[in-house]
Write an enzyme that holds these catalytic residues in place. Structure first.
Site, PDB file in Angstrom:
ATOM      1  N   ASP A  46      23.589  54.290  91.482  1.00  0.00           N
ATOM      2  CA  ASP A  46      22.433  54.998  92.041  1.00  0.00           C
ATOM      3  C   ASP A  46      22.866  56.254  92.796  1.00  0.00           C
ATOM      4  OD1 ASP A  46      19.775  55.440  92.554  1.00  0.00           O
ATOM      5  OD2 ASP A  46      19.633  53.985  94.184  1.00  0.00           O
ATOM      6  N   HIS A  71      23.298  63.119  86.411  1.00  0.00           N
ATOM      7  CA  HIS A  71      23.580  62.050  85.433  1.00  0.00           C
ATOM      8  C   HIS A  71      24.851  62.379  84.639  1.00  0.00           C
ATOM      9  CE1 HIS A  71      19.901  60.172  86.503  1.00  0.00           C
ATOM     10  NE2 HIS A  71      19.094  61.006  85.887  1.00  0.00           N
ATOM     11  N   LEU A  81      39.657  44.665  78.875  1.00  0.00           N
ATOM     12  CA  LEU A  81      38.492  44.808  79.766  1.00  0.00           C
ATOM     13  C   LEU A  81      37.236  44.781  78.903  1.00  0.00           C
ATOM     14  CD1 LEU A  81      37.170  45.746  82.560  1.00  0.00           C
ATOM     15  CD2 LEU A  81      37.523  48.091  81.749  1.00  0.00           C
TER      16      LEU A  81
END
Ligand code: FPP
Length: 240
Positions: free
Chosen positions: A16, A33, A127
């Site tokens: 956020d 973004h 991962l």
């Protein structure tokens, strides 16, 4: 196994603050973004080097459709571009990418990109990066209930067989361990419909740092904070 006991196996991130970060620089939200993708890259690097094995990223919630059309389209373009650009390097690093969320609500183009990165990185063993796209925890639980009802109607399931494990198996995250820690950047302290079932015993870590400023050092800071937490899962410990 992790490098040591206190390394979280799974960190989930609510990314956020992109919009506010961009505004603070006098730039458009889209710039925030786009800058946020650098933080995604940094967190993947940091996860690989600290021994975190699962990283879940809240990339787009079902509520995000309510944003202006231009911003939604920009986010979808960014997702497709990032997937196309990063897929070979992620595969090389042994990173497997999985996507959770309501896929049917996504455009054909986004679905194609998602399927491509999932298959190109399927062999990754170091991962697992789980991207939550068009994700809502409540919808995920409703979907699980519906799948269970369908099994019951088909005759394969009786009410006593509906256990926590049986429900968890119907979630998008069936193959993924619950997050040990949920990190939210940007100063807000809430879960916003993210992994509500899976968060039952997660440590929560809120930081005022805006997502584009959350880099390797901040990620390591969260991992260190996890090491200082004492998880009791409702039980008593010997500490006092
Ligand atoms: C929240 O910030 C962020 C989002 C809704 C999008 C997150 C997307 C990215 C970081 C980039 C794409 C991700 C990948 C995995 C390639 P906000 O817009 O709500 O910020 P604000 O609260 O300051 O307005």
């Amino acid at each position: 196994m992790n490098k040591h006991d206190k390394t979280p196996l799974h960190i989930a991130l609510v990314m956020d603050g992109n919009g506010r970060w961009a505004a603070s620089q006098g730039r458009e939200r889209a710039f925030g973004h786009a800058s946020g993708t650098e933080s995604v890259r940094a967190c993947i690097r940091a996860a690989l080097s600290t021994g975190v094995r699962y990283l879940t990223l809240y990339a787009f919630s079902t509520e995000n459709w309510e944003r202006p059309r231009e911003e939604v389209e920009g986010l979808m373009d960014l997702l497709c571009d990032s997937i196309a650009k990063e897929s070979p390097e992620l595969a090389r690093q042994g990173v497997r990418v999985m996507v959770i969320g309501a896929r049917a609500g996504l455009s054909e183009r986004v679905r194609r990109h998602i399927e491509a990165i999932e298959s190109e990185t399927a062999g990754g063993k170091n991962l697992t990066v789980v991207l939550a796209v068009n994700y809502s925890a409540r919808s995920e639980l409703v979907r699980a209930a519906s799948l269970i009802a369908a099994d019951a109607i088909a005759g394969g399931l009786s009410p006593v067989m509906i256990t926590e494990a049986a429900l968890a198996e119907k979630l998008y995250t069936a193959e993924i361990p619950d997050p040990d820690m949920i990190v939210r950047t940007g100063g807000e302290q809430r879960l916003s419909n993210f992994l509500l079932w899976q968060a039952a015993y997660s440590e929560l870590y809120f930081t005022p740092v805006m997502w584009p400023d959350f880099g390797e050092e901040e990620f390591r800071g969260a991992v260190e904070e996890y090491g200082r937490r004492e998880r009791r899962f409702g039980k008593l410990t010997n500490s006092y």
